[in-house]
Design a protein around this motif. Structure first.
Motif, PDB file in Angstrom:
ATOM      1  N   TYR A   7       0.843  -1.195   0.000  1.00 25.83           N
ATOM      2  CA  TYR A   7       0.000   0.000   0.000  1.00 25.83           C
ATOM      3  C   TYR A   7       0.872   1.237   0.000  1.00 25.83           C
ATOM      4  O   TYR A   7       2.082   1.179   0.198  1.00 25.83           O
ATOM      5  N   PHE A   8       0.231   2.373  -0.241  1.00 23.97           N
ATOM      6  CA  PHE A   8       0.892   3.641   0.055  1.00 23.97           C
ATOM      7  C   PHE A   8      -0.081   4.487   0.850  1.00 23.97           C
ATOM      8  O   PHE A   8      -1.301   4.378   0.700  1.00 23.97           O
ATOM      9  N   ASP A   9       0.479   5.306   1.739  1.00 26.68           N
ATOM     10  CA  ASP A   9      -0.347   6.040   2.699  1.00 26.68           C
ATOM     11  C   ASP A   9      -1.345   6.996   2.055  1.00 26.68           C
ATOM     12  O   ASP A   9      -2.353   7.314   2.671  1.00 26.68           O
ATOM     13  N   GLY A  10      -1.104   7.437   0.846  1.00 22.09           N
ATOM     14  CA  GLY A  10      -2.009   8.370   0.197  1.00 22.09           C
ATOM     15  C   GLY A  10      -3.307   7.748  -0.278  1.00 22.09           C
ATOM     16  O   GLY A  10      -4.209   8.444  -0.720  1.00 22.09           O
ATOM     17  N   ASP A  43       8.112   6.481  -5.901  1.00 28.04           N
ATOM     18  CA  ASP A  43       7.785   5.956  -7.215  1.00 28.04           C
ATOM     19  C   ASP A  43       8.817   4.940  -7.689  1.00 28.04           C
ATOM     20  O   ASP A  43       8.457   3.932  -8.293  1.00 28.04           O
ATOM     21  N   GLN A  44      10.094   5.166  -7.396  1.00 25.02           N
ATOM     22  CA  GLN A  44      11.102   4.203  -7.843  1.00 25.02           C
ATOM     23  C   GLN A  44      10.933   2.867  -7.123  1.00 25.02           C
ATOM     24  O   GLN A  44      11.209   1.809  -7.699  1.00 25.02           O
ATOM     25  N   ASP A  45      10.445   2.897  -5.883  1.00 26.32           N
ATOM     26  CA  ASP A  45      10.137   1.648  -5.177  1.00 26.32           C
ATOM     27  C   ASP A  45       8.966   0.938  -5.857  1.00 26.32           C
ATOM     28  O   ASP A  45       8.964  -0.287  -5.990  1.00 26.32           O
ATOM     29  N   ALA A  46       7.970   1.709  -6.264  1.00 21.27           N
ATOM     30  CA  ALA A  46       6.816   1.137  -6.964  1.00 21.27           C
ATOM     31  C   ALA A  46       7.256   0.444  -8.243  1.00 21.27           C
ATOM     32  O   ALA A  46       6.800  -0.663  -8.552  1.00 21.27           O
ATOM     33  N   GLN A  47       8.132   1.069  -8.985  1.00 23.98           N
ATOM     34  CA  GLN A  47       8.635   0.479 -10.221  1.00 23.98           C
ATOM     35  C   GLN A  47       9.411  -0.808  -9.922  1.00 23.98           C
ATOM     36  O   GLN A  47       9.192  -1.842 -10.552  1.00 23.98           O
ATOM     37  N   ALA A  48      10.315  -0.736  -8.955  1.00 24.47           N
ATOM     38  CA  ALA A  48      11.174  -1.880  -8.630  1.00 24.47           C
ATOM     39  C   ALA A  48      10.367  -3.073  -8.099  1.00 24.47           C
ATOM     40  O   ALA A  48      10.720  -4.228  -8.368  1.00 24.47           O
ATOM     41  N   GLN A  49       9.293  -2.797  -7.372  1.00 27.41           N
ATOM     42  CA  GLN A  49       8.483  -3.858  -6.779  1.00 27.41           C
ATOM     43  C   GLN A  49       7.302  -4.274  -7.644  1.00 27.41           C
ATOM     44  O   GLN A  49       6.476  -5.081  -7.221  1.00 27.41           O
ATOM     45  N   HIS A  50       7.200  -3.694  -8.844  1.00 29.53           N
ATOM     46  CA  HIS A  50       6.058  -3.963  -9.730  1.00 29.53           C
ATOM     47  C   HIS A  50       4.738  -3.757  -8.992  1.00 29.53           C
ATOM     48  O   HIS A  50       3.836  -4.585  -9.021  1.00 29.53           O
ATOM     49  N   PHE A  51       4.677  -2.608  -8.338  1.00 30.37           N
ATOM     50  CA  PHE A  51       3.518  -2.226  -7.522  1.00 30.37           C
ATOM     51  C   PHE A  51       2.466  -1.607  -8.435  1.00 30.37           C
ATOM     52  O   PHE A  51       2.636  -0.510  -8.952  1.00 30.37           O
ATOM     53  N   THR A  71       1.433  -1.437 -15.413  1.00 30.90           N
ATOM     54  CA  THR A  71       1.623  -0.038 -15.056  1.00 30.90           C
ATOM     55  C   THR A  71       1.901   0.029 -13.565  1.00 30.90           C
ATOM     56  O   THR A  71       1.118  -0.469 -12.760  1.00 30.90           O
ATOM     57  N   TYR A  72       3.028   0.629 -13.205  1.00 26.42           N
ATOM     58  CA  TYR A  72       3.441   0.661 -11.814  1.00 26.42           C
ATOM     59  C   TYR A  72       3.524   2.094 -11.323  1.00 26.42           C
ATOM     60  O   TYR A  72       3.944   2.984 -12.054  1.00 26.42           O
ATOM     61  N   GLY A  73       3.146   2.314 -10.061  1.00 26.62           N
ATOM     62  CA  GLY A  73       3.248   3.644  -9.489  1.00 26.62           C
ATOM     63  C   GLY A  73       2.425   3.781  -8.224  1.00 26.62           C
ATOM     64  O   GLY A  73       1.733   2.857  -7.793  1.00 26.62           O
ATOM     65  N   LEU A  74       2.515   4.961  -7.647  1.00 28.34           N
ATOM     66  CA  LEU A  74       1.795   5.279  -6.418  1.00 28.34           C
ATOM     67  C   LEU A  74       0.397   5.769  -6.767  1.00 28.34           C
ATOM     68  O   LEU A  74       0.141   6.963  -6.853  1.00 28.34           O
ATOM     69  N   THR A  75      -0.489   4.812  -6.990  1.00 31.28           N
ATOM     70  CA  THR A  75      -1.872   5.113  -7.341  1.00 31.28           C
ATOM     71  C   THR A  75      -2.793   4.241  -6.501  1.00 31.28           C
ATOM     72  O   THR A  75      -2.374   3.237  -5.941  1.00 31.28           O
ATOM     73  N   CYS A  76      -4.053   4.633  -6.440  1.00 30.35           N
ATOM     74  CA  CYS A  76      -5.059   3.768  -5.837  1.00 30.35           C
ATOM     75  C   CYS A  76      -5.504   2.772  -6.907  1.00 30.35           C
ATOM     76  O   CYS A  76      -5.741   3.147  -8.048  1.00 30.35           O
ATOM     77  N   ARG A  77      -5.593   1.554  -6.512  1.00 28.88           N
ATOM     78  CA  ARG A  77      -5.980   0.487  -7.428  1.00 28.88           C
ATOM     79  C   ARG A  77      -7.492   0.321  -7.401  1.00 28.88           C
ATOM     80  O   ARG A  77      -8.135   0.558  -6.371  1.00 28.88           O
TER      81      ARG A  77
END
Length: 102
Positions: A7-10, A43-51, A71-77
């Motif tokens: 998850y991400f806090d946002g 964001d780089q963590d999201a890319q590296a972890q295929h988040f 598509t990887y990034g800090l977004t709500c799924r």
């Protein structure tokens, strides 16, 4: 079985997913199963972890609900549920997905 909730806090939806996952684990006969919460903060963590967005639930490293796009990034799924699009899978969907991994 290793279960992770990324998850991400946002994104507020991960709290609902955590609650539903706990209930689903109980219904699937795995009460007390530990769930590792993993915050993805950059964001780089999201890319590296295929988040693929928050929340993402993985069992033994595999997404319980594999996305159709990489598509990887800090977004709500968003998840397709019987009641329409939602920020978390339903308890029933989680139970079904968990049982298919058993």
């Amino acid at each position: 079985m290793e279960i992770e909730l990324l998850y991400f806090d946002g994104c507020p939806n991960w709290h609902t997913a955590e609650e539903r996952l706990a209930e689903a684990l109980t219904r699937a006969g795995r009460p007390g199963q530990s769930v590792n919460l993993r915050a993805v903060e950059m964001d780089q963590d999201a890319q590296a972890q295929h988040f693929t967005g928050s929340p993402t639930i993985r069992v033994d490293g595999n997404d319980l609900f594999p996305p159709t796009a990489d598509t990887y990034g800090l977004t709500c799924r968003v998840y397709a549920t019987p009641d329409g699009l939602a920020g978390s899978p339903t308890v029933d969907q989680l139970v079904q997905a968990l049982n298919s991994k058993a």
